[in-house]
Design a protein around this motif. Sequence first.
Motif, PDB file in Angstrom:
ATOM      1  N   LEU A  79       0.833  -1.194   0.000  1.00 28.46           N
ATOM      2  CA  LEU A  79       0.000   0.000   0.000  1.00 28.46           C
ATOM      3  C   LEU A  79       0.867   1.243   0.000  1.00 28.46           C
ATOM      4  CD1 LEU A  79      -2.479  -1.125   2.809  1.00 28.46           C
ATOM      5  CD2 LEU A  79      -2.806  -1.350   0.333  1.00 28.46           C
ATOM      6  N   TYR A  80       0.390   2.300  -0.642  1.00 28.10           N
ATOM      7  CA  TYR A  80       1.088   3.574  -0.592  1.00 28.10           C
ATOM      8  C   TYR A  80       0.085   4.653  -0.212  1.00 28.10           C
ATOM      9  CZ  TYR A  80      -1.025   5.159  -4.969  1.00 28.10           C
ATOM     10  OH  TYR A  80      -1.926   5.556  -5.925  1.00 28.10           O
ATOM     11  N   ASP A  81       0.492   5.547   0.651  1.00 28.03           N
ATOM     12  CA  ASP A  81      -0.378   6.621   1.144  1.00 28.03           C
ATOM     13  C   ASP A  81      -1.703   6.073   1.667  1.00 28.03           C
ATOM     14  OD1 ASP A  81       1.535   8.447   0.420  1.00 28.03           O
ATOM     15  OD2 ASP A  81       0.646   8.854  -1.524  1.00 28.03           O
ATOM     16  N   LEU A  82      -1.731   4.775   1.976  1.00 25.39           N
ATOM     17  CA  LEU A  82      -2.925   4.128   2.507  1.00 25.39           C
ATOM     18  C   LEU A  82      -4.155   4.455   1.668  1.00 25.39           C
ATOM     19  CD1 LEU A  82      -2.167   4.734   6.266  1.00 25.39           C
ATOM     20  CD2 LEU A  82      -1.582   2.772   4.865  1.00 25.39           C
ATOM     21  N   ALA A  83      -3.963   4.510   0.368  1.00 25.59           N
ATOM     22  CA  ALA A  83      -5.035   4.888  -0.566  1.00 25.59           C
ATOM     23  C   ALA A  83      -6.120   3.814  -0.628  1.00 25.59           C
ATOM     24  CB  ALA A  83      -4.446   5.115  -1.958  1.00 25.59           C
ATOM     25  N   PRO A  84      -7.388   4.208  -0.856  1.00 27.26           N
ATOM     26  CA  PRO A  84      -7.875   5.594  -0.816  1.00 27.26           C
ATOM     27  C   PRO A  84      -8.085   6.079   0.615  1.00 27.26           C
ATOM     28  CG  PRO A  84      -9.681   4.145  -1.364  1.00 27.26           C
ATOM     29  CD  PRO A  84      -8.461   3.266  -1.255  1.00 27.26           C
ATOM     30  N   ALA A  85      -7.826   7.342   0.843  1.00 24.85           N
ATOM     31  CA  ALA A  85      -7.796   7.890   2.196  1.00 24.85           C
ATOM     32  C   ALA A  85      -9.148   7.864   2.889  1.00 24.85           C
ATOM     33  CB  ALA A  85      -7.257   9.323   2.147  1.00 24.85           C
ATOM     34  N   ASN A  86     -10.233   7.761   2.122  1.00 24.34           N
ATOM     35  CA  ASN A  86     -11.561   7.810   2.742  1.00 24.34           C
ATOM     36  C   ASN A  86     -11.978   6.475   3.354  1.00 24.34           C
ATOM     37  OD1 ASN A  86     -11.758   6.730   0.087  1.00 24.34           O
ATOM     38  ND2 ASN A  86     -13.964   7.001   0.134  1.00 24.34           N
ATOM     39  N   LEU A  87     -11.166   5.433   3.194  1.00 26.67           N
ATOM     40  CA  LEU A  87     -11.501   4.133   3.755  1.00 26.67           C
ATOM     41  C   LEU A  87     -10.837   3.957   5.122  1.00 26.67           C
ATOM     42  CD1 LEU A  87     -11.127   1.691   0.713  1.00 26.67           C
ATOM     43  CD2 LEU A  87     -13.223   2.704   1.614  1.00 26.67           C
ATOM     44  N   SER A  89      -9.330   1.514   8.172  1.00 27.46           N
ATOM     45  CA  SER A  89      -8.481   0.322   8.101  1.00 27.46           C
ATOM     46  C   SER A  89      -9.324  -0.918   7.850  1.00 27.46           C
ATOM     47  CB  SER A  89      -7.698   0.154   9.401  1.00 27.46           C
ATOM     48  OG  SER A  89      -6.831   1.233   9.612  1.00 27.46           O
ATOM     49  N   ALA A  90     -10.450  -1.035   8.567  1.00 28.03           N
ATOM     50  CA  ALA A  90     -11.312  -2.208   8.429  1.00 28.03           C
ATOM     51  C   ALA A  90     -11.904  -2.284   7.027  1.00 28.03           C
ATOM     52  CB  ALA A  90     -12.421  -2.160   9.472  1.00 28.03           C
ATOM     53  N   GLU A  91     -12.293  -1.144   6.481  1.00 25.33           N
ATOM     54  CA  GLU A  91     -12.878  -1.124   5.139  1.00 25.33           C
ATOM     55  C   GLU A  91     -11.830  -1.476   4.091  1.00 25.33           C
ATOM     56  OE1 GLU A  91     -16.368   2.259   5.714  1.00 25.33           O
ATOM     57  OE2 GLU A  91     -14.277   2.877   5.359  1.00 25.33           O
ATOM     58  N   LEU A  92     -10.637  -0.939   4.259  1.00 24.57           N
ATOM     59  CA  LEU A  92      -9.565  -1.229   3.313  1.00 24.57           C
ATOM     60  C   LEU A  92      -9.190  -2.706   3.361  1.00 24.57           C
ATOM     61  CD1 LEU A  92      -7.480  -0.357   1.265  1.00 24.57           C
ATOM     62  CD2 LEU A  92      -6.056   0.518   3.126  1.00 24.57           C
ATOM     63  N   LEU A  93      -9.101  -3.242   4.569  1.00 26.30           N
ATOM     64  CA  LEU A  93      -8.774  -4.653   4.734  1.00 26.30           C
ATOM     65  C   LEU A  93      -9.845  -5.534   4.089  1.00 26.30           C
ATOM     66  CD1 LEU A  93      -6.664  -6.510   6.013  1.00 26.30           C
ATOM     67  CD2 LEU A  93      -8.004  -6.470   8.117  1.00 26.30           C
ATOM     68  N   ALA A  94     -11.109  -5.156   4.268  1.00 27.22           N
ATOM     69  CA  ALA A  94     -12.208  -5.918   3.671  1.00 27.22           C
ATOM     70  C   ALA A  94     -12.142  -5.875   2.152  1.00 27.22           C
ATOM     71  CB  ALA A  94     -13.541  -5.377   4.165  1.00 27.22           C
ATOM     72  N   LYS A  95     -11.787  -4.716   1.597  1.00 22.90           N
ATOM     73  CA  LYS A  95     -11.656  -4.593   0.140  1.00 22.90           C
ATOM     74  C   LYS A  95     -10.568  -5.533  -0.389  1.00 22.90           C
ATOM     75  CE  LYS A  95     -14.413  -1.323  -1.544  1.00 22.90           C
ATOM     76  NZ  LYS A  95     -15.371  -1.618  -2.644  1.00 22.90           N
ATOM     77  N   LEU A  96      -9.446  -5.537   0.275  1.00 24.82           N
ATOM     78  CA  LEU A  96      -8.352  -6.402  -0.157  1.00 24.82           C
ATOM     79  C   LEU A  96      -8.766  -7.868  -0.094  1.00 24.82           C
ATOM     80  CD1 LEU A  96      -5.396  -4.636   1.687  1.00 24.82           C
ATOM     81  CD2 LEU A  96      -5.815  -4.610  -0.773  1.00 24.82           C
ATOM     82  N   GLN A  97      -9.410  -8.239   0.989  1.00 25.27           N
ATOM     83  CA  GLN A  97      -9.840  -9.621   1.151  1.00 25.27           C
ATOM     84  C   GLN A  97     -10.861 -10.020   0.099  1.00 25.27           C
ATOM     85  OE1 GLN A  97     -11.106  -9.549   5.247  1.00 25.27           O
ATOM     86  NE2 GLN A  97      -9.066 -10.028   6.037  1.00 25.27           N
ATOM     87  N   GLU A  98     -11.708  -9.085  -0.285  1.00 32.57           N
ATOM     88  CA  GLU A  98     -12.707  -9.351  -1.317  1.00 32.57           C
ATOM     89  C   GLU A  98     -12.067  -9.787  -2.623  1.00 32.57           C
ATOM     90  OE1 GLU A  98     -16.128  -6.822  -3.835  1.00 32.57           O
ATOM     91  OE2 GLU A  98     -15.273  -6.003  -1.974  1.00 32.57           O
ATOM     92  N   TYR A  99     -10.893  -9.238  -2.901  1.00 32.76           N
ATOM     93  CA  TYR A  99     -10.204  -9.559  -4.152  1.00 32.76           C
ATOM     94  C   TYR A  99      -9.062 -10.548  -3.941  1.00 32.76           C
ATOM     95  CZ  TYR A  99     -12.926  -5.861  -6.283  1.00 32.76           C
ATOM     96  OH  TYR A  99     -13.969  -5.097  -6.749  1.00 32.76           O
ATOM     97  N   GLY A 100      -9.037 -11.207  -2.794  1.00 35.86           N
ATOM     98  CA  GLY A 100      -8.032 -12.228  -2.544  1.00 35.86           C
ATOM     99  C   GLY A 100      -6.627 -11.687  -2.397  1.00 35.86           C
ATOM    100  N   LEU A 101      -6.497 -10.450  -1.926  1.00 31.84           N
ATOM    101  CA  LEU A 101      -5.191  -9.810  -1.806  1.00 31.84           C
ATOM    102  C   LEU A 101      -4.813  -9.609  -0.344  1.00 31.84           C
ATOM    103  CD1 LEU A 101      -5.741  -7.060  -4.526  1.00 31.84           C
ATOM    104  CD2 LEU A 101      -4.495  -9.209  -4.806  1.00 31.84           C
TER     105      LEU A 101
END
Length: 301
Positions: A79-87, A89-101
């Motif tokens: 991750l860089y700059d923890l993009a996107p900034a509006n998410l 940590s939990a939302e970002l983690l869920a997004k990554l998991q959704e795509y198997g990342l």
Amino acid sequence: MKTHSHVRRSLPAILVLALLSLTLTANVNFAEESCPAGTNEVFKGPVGLALYSLRATISEDFDEALALAQSYGVRYVELYDLAPANLSSAELLAKLQEYGLTAVAAYFDYGEIRDNPESVAVRAKELGVLYAGISWLPHDGALTEEAVREAAEVFNHAGEVLANEGITFYFHNHGYEFQPYEDRTLFHLMVELSDPRYVAFEMDVLWVVFPGQDPAALLRKYPGRFPILHLKDLRKGVEGNLSGGTASENRVVLGQGQIDYPELLRAAQETGVQYYLIEDETTDPLKSIPESLEYLESVRW
């Protein structure tokens, strides 16, 4: 009769050869399928992707960028700059998991690393990353010995705070750190002043070659200090310097530039590199990333 008899006697042999051929083909296909993206039976990886490679897509559609990363067959991202900034940590983690990342590393602001490493540790732990660090050391003009000594103190303190949470601090080189210093460079001084218990380095191989250094030799000089590599390549014929910058046109698909990748990857596997992250800064990353993965799958030594 003789001919027919010969044919009848040969049929079992033909069938055996056919079955053997199918078995060998199946074994080859299985071997290919069992190797994750960007790897082969010699180069083991694992290969991931620095999401900075997809920065243009991320600015338009984060989900599309993650879907692209998934389509390349990679599992690990940075991750860089923890993009996107509006998410969160939990939302970002869920997004990554959704795509198997899985995010293995993330960049943070140098000021926060220096002034409040505890907050960095909290965020990094929420994201589940193994490494938290910086991609740039603020400086004016040429990097100085004083700046390196100050940075090493920051690295050591932040690294100890992060280590208490099971996270390793890391610094990403950018070429300007290789200013001459005594019989070596300021980057060598930075590594030597940094406590190996708390501080690791992410080698950007282009930004080692561009200022005239040998990445394989550097890996062997400091085994175990570089758990992450940024993979990219420098166009043949381009002469480097200590500026830390060069045009996008000078970045090319892996294996098409100046870097001796077979030797580099061999040294990397010998010295404890844990993650190989493609950071594509070419003019057309959507075309170049798959080509770089194909090259890594073909590389041998």
